[in-house]
Design an enzyme around this catalytic site. Structure first.
Site, PDB file in Angstrom:
ATOM      1  N   HIS A 189     -21.068 -48.131  21.141  1.00 50.90           N
ATOM      2  CA  HIS A 189     -20.330 -48.786  20.051  1.00 50.90           C
ATOM      3  C   HIS A 189     -21.127 -48.610  18.760  1.00 50.90           C
ATOM      4  O   HIS A 189     -22.276 -49.043  18.675  1.00 50.90           O
ATOM      5  CB  HIS A 189     -20.177 -50.268  20.394  1.00 50.90           C
ATOM      6  CG  HIS A 189     -19.510 -51.081  19.336  1.00 50.90           C
ATOM      7  ND1 HIS A 189     -18.174 -50.948  19.037  1.00 50.90           N
ATOM      8  CD2 HIS A 189     -19.988 -52.034  18.499  1.00 50.90           C
ATOM      9  CE1 HIS A 189     -17.859 -51.799  18.071  1.00 50.90           C
ATOM     10  NE2 HIS A 189     -18.931 -52.464  17.724  1.00 50.90           N
ATOM     11  N   ASP A 321      -9.706 -52.739  25.253  1.00 47.95           N
ATOM     12  CA  ASP A 321     -10.818 -53.517  24.701  1.00 47.95           C
ATOM     13  C   ASP A 321     -10.631 -55.001  25.042  1.00 47.95           C
ATOM     14  O   ASP A 321     -10.918 -55.876  24.240  1.00 47.95           O
ATOM     15  CB  ASP A 321     -10.941 -53.315  23.186  1.00 47.95           C
ATOM     16  CG  ASP A 321     -12.291 -53.810  22.665  1.00 47.95           C
ATOM     17  OD1 ASP A 321     -13.255 -53.812  23.454  1.00 47.95           O
ATOM     18  OD2 ASP A 321     -12.373 -54.205  21.494  1.00 47.95           O
TER      19      ASP A 321
END
Lengths: 438, 311
Positions: A189, A321
């Site tokens: 990320h 997500d």
């Protein structure tokens, strides 16, 4: 989820989406002993054996079960938000037959015992496949490399530092270099810790009007750009470079970086969340904390660019997500609220919005949720090929419904789509040849 | 009167129309007269309960709301964070629901987080007045500033108003930008770029990075408070450097029109954003602003009271 004997099953009268070939064709799928035997026009009611269980799809879509590369399952340590059982029920209802569980649990999944624990819990409690992603650095602190080799051997399918970037370029370089030697996939990320620290939504006029500090697109781009250079370093003088996946690109800047890296031949892929593909910053509206996610929802022109990149294949993967948060974590002022939204149950239907709007083809959408993640993670699922695991779903892409947060299977109800009108109802979810509850 | 201000809450200037703003200012003019009498007591809010709920300390705003409520005859209770159970871990919503159960008619809320007052307003059945939420809005400050300008200049439309200083963190600036542009003023913001919010140029203001260009031909110079924790290196290099380039002194005020007037929402950092000679000088409206503050808050409480359930 137990693998055991299951009867032969045939889906007939279906519209098959073959994400590998990128086509839609009329036909059926025959399943036996948990694997696909045949898929295509020749699988009809007349051709299957008498002892075969027949599912007449009446024109519904049948395609490989969805593979979600990023979901938070709450175990260990956050079972008030989600459990493997509830996450897997939500997944099955949403057509997700394989999910990759994030390692930022409490404690983090940074040892072989934790991987083993997750796999055993998944075997006993889950109605879909739950695969562990392990920590890239010990404790997710970004300081020391985790035992990537042992974790890999224990069954971790990828390595990630959770929601935080590895701040140190040196640590990141070594983690990538070391992971390369095991052929391990690194999911990172990208968000500059300092630049993003105070921000709670997309930087710009809208945030300024709300009086909220923003996160600029550059926070993502700076780290992503650094990572591309580090991946290139791992490739220099070697046969293979580190396999790198950027899970949540949210801006054109990031897309440009990924496009350049792919053009340069780096072993790089990327994904976007269903939220970033279907919502924008103005959906935050009057400080709606269910829309507070990381990276933040961006401006509409960024969203449009993401959809175009999905259609072109620059974006490989769509993830839910899925990030369940309990009521108390969201019923607070926006700046104080936790990040995250649930998504397993609505990912497919939300994605179909893009198909119905004519922006993405159905095979392309399904590919981003099946064959592409399967190829990136190295899984045999996600295809209709004979011999592939019989993970299949059947859905009516046109059947409308209104999202009711209270009815979600997920333990937490923090959906950004509450009361949204969507189309696309999953009617059958099959995992390894057995039907899962939808 | 009931239709002049058809809102249950005052959460921000955003969403108010020009006639609604003008109606509030007209009511405030009457409140100024009332406040200058020996007998300041009215009975519009007689029997009503007003709670001032301040999660962030503010002596002057709280006192202003307290006086406003009392002059209208309300029973006013002050709650500040230090004495409440919020410090024991109670959530904002629990506090709201608890206070709501005591059946107040209006709650005046100050909170350090943007949007917190909106959140609270959704959970209560009484009226809510935003007394400042994070960096978002401070509507009664903008209204009192508008009243002060209108009384001194006769009008707001067409005036050049320079809002100077920490616009980035300022709820006063946001509310004033919305209100003054709505009323037809030409609004400028003047600050170093590190203290300007992204996208400010799309809020209908002119952006200036020097006092010389920003104050040229200005009718009103509105200074903002610079918080101490933002002075040292984080957003500006030092207090001294900030004062040198952006502190309002006689020399910089000379860039503005000869009859330009100076405002500050207080409390002032004398010698930082404003020089004592200017703050206490003949062109300063700063103490008038405080007086107008009570009047505007009386007007807001009165306007909301017409929409409260009766009987």
């Amino acid at each position: 989820m137990n693998a055991s004997f299951s009867p032969a099953t045939a889906f007939i009268n279906a519209r098959l989406v073959d994400p590998e070939a990128g086509v839609i064709l009329d036909g059926g799928v025959l399943v036996e002993d948990g694997v696909i035997v045949e898929a295509g026009a020749r699988v009809t009611g007349a051709n299957v054996g008498a002892r075969t269980q027949v599912i007449d799809c009446a024109g519904d879509i049948v395609c490989p079960g969805l593979i979600d590369m990023s979901a938070f399952v709450g175990e260990p340590g956050a079972t008030h938000r989600e459990t493997i059982a509830t996450a897997s029920m939500a997944a099955a209802a949403g057509g997700v037959t394989t999910l990759l569980a994030r390692p930022d649990t409490n404690p983090p999944v940074d040892g072989a015992a934790a991987v083993d624990y997750l796999m055993r819990r998944a075997r006993d409690k889950a109605v879909v496949r739950v695969l562990p992603v392990a920590a890239l650095t010990r404790g997710l602190h970004g300081k020391e490399i985790a035992e990537i080799g042992s974790l890999h051997d224990a069954g971790a399918v990828a390595f990630s530092n959770g929601p935080h970037s590895v701040g140190s370029s040196q640590v990141m370089r070594r983690a990538l270099t070391y992971a390369r030697d095991f052929g391990a996939l690194v999911i990172h990320h990208a968000e500059d810790l300092e630049l993003a620290r105070a921000g709670v939504m997309n930087e710009g006029e809208f945030a300024s009007r709300l009086g909220l500090p923003g996160v600029p697109a550059e926070a993502e781009a700076i780290v992503l750009d650094r990572d591309m250079r580090l991946v290139a370093l791992t490739l220099a003088g070697n046969e293979n470079g580190a396999r790198y996946h950027s899970p949540l690109v949210s801006t054109r800047l990031s897309l440009d970086i990924i496009a350049r890296a792919k053009a340069a031949g780096l072993p790089v892929t990327c994904g976007a969340s269903i939220n970033h593909l279907t919502l924008n910053e103005t959906d935050v509206g009057d400080y709606r904390t269910f829309l507070k996610i990381a990276p933040p929802l961006r401006a509409e022109d960024e969203r449009v660019a993401l959809v175009e990149a999905l259609a072109s294949g620059l974006i490989d993967v769509i993830v839910s997500d899925h990030n369940p948060q309990d009521v108390e974590a969201k019923r607070v002022p926006f700046s104080e609220a936790e990040y995250g939204a649930v998504g397993l149950e609505t990912m497919l239907a939300a994605g179909l919005r893009l198909v119905n709007a004519g922006q993405v083809s159905l095979p392309r959408l399904i590919a981003a949720m099946t064959i592409r993640p399967a190829q990136i993670v190295g899984l045999p699922q996600g295809r209709l090929t004979p011999g592939a695991p019989a993970d299949l779903i059947r859905f009516d892409p046109d059947e409308p419904f209104v999202v009711d947060a209270a009815k979600l299977r997920s333990r937490a109800k923090n959906t950004p789509f509450d009361a949204a009108r969507l189309a696309g109802v999953v009617k059958t979810t099959m995992v390894a040849g057995r039907l899962a509850p939808v | 009167m009931q239709t002049a201000f058809p809102h249950r809450h005052l959460l921000g200037i955003d969403g108010l129309t020009r006639p609604e703003i003008e109606a509030l200012l007209d009511m405030a003019e009457e409140a100024v007269e009332v406040s200058r009498r020996v007998d300041k007591k009215r009975s519009i809010l007689s029997g009503r309960t007003q709670i001032n709920l301040f999660f962030e300390a503010s002596t002057r705003t709280q006192a202003s709301f307290e006086l406003a409520g009392k002059r209208l005859g309300a029973d006013v209770m002050n709650m500040s964070v230090a004495t409440s159970s919020v410090s024991k871990g109670e959530t904002l919503i629990d506090t709201a629901v608890t206070l709501n159960a005591m059946r107040p008619d209006v709650i005046v809320v100050r909170h350090q987080h943007s949007g917190a007052v909106h959140l609270l307003a959704r959970k209560v059945s009484c009226s809510v007045v935003n007394a400042g939420d994070g960096s978002h809005e401070h509507p009664t400050q903008a209204l009192l500033d508008a009243l002060t300008i209108r009384r001194n200049k006769g009008h707001i439309s067409g005036l050049v108003v320079a809002i100077c200083g920490d616009v980035l963190h300022s709820r006063v600036a946001r509310s004033n930008i919305i209100l003054l542009t709505q009323m037809g003023a030409r609004v400028r913001v003047v600050a170093p770029s590190t203290l300007l919010p992204p996208g400010i140029d799309r809020m209908g203001v002119e952006v200036h990075r020097t006092m010389e260009s920003g104050l040229r031909d200005a009718d009103i110079v509105m200074m903002l408070r610079l918080q101490r924790e933002r002075m040292d290196g984080a957003f500006v290099p030092s207090l001294k450097e900030y004062a040198r380039f952006f502190g309002l002194d006689e020399a910089k005020l000379a860039y503005a029109k000869p009859d330009a007037l100076v405002m500050h929402p207080g409390p002032m950092n004398r010698g930082v954003e404003i020089d004592t000679a200017v703050a206490d000088g003949p062109r300063s409206l700063i103490t008038q602003q405080v007086e107008m503050g009570v009047a505007v808050r009386m007007a807001v409480l009165e306007a909301l009271s017409y929409n409260l359930p009766n009987g």
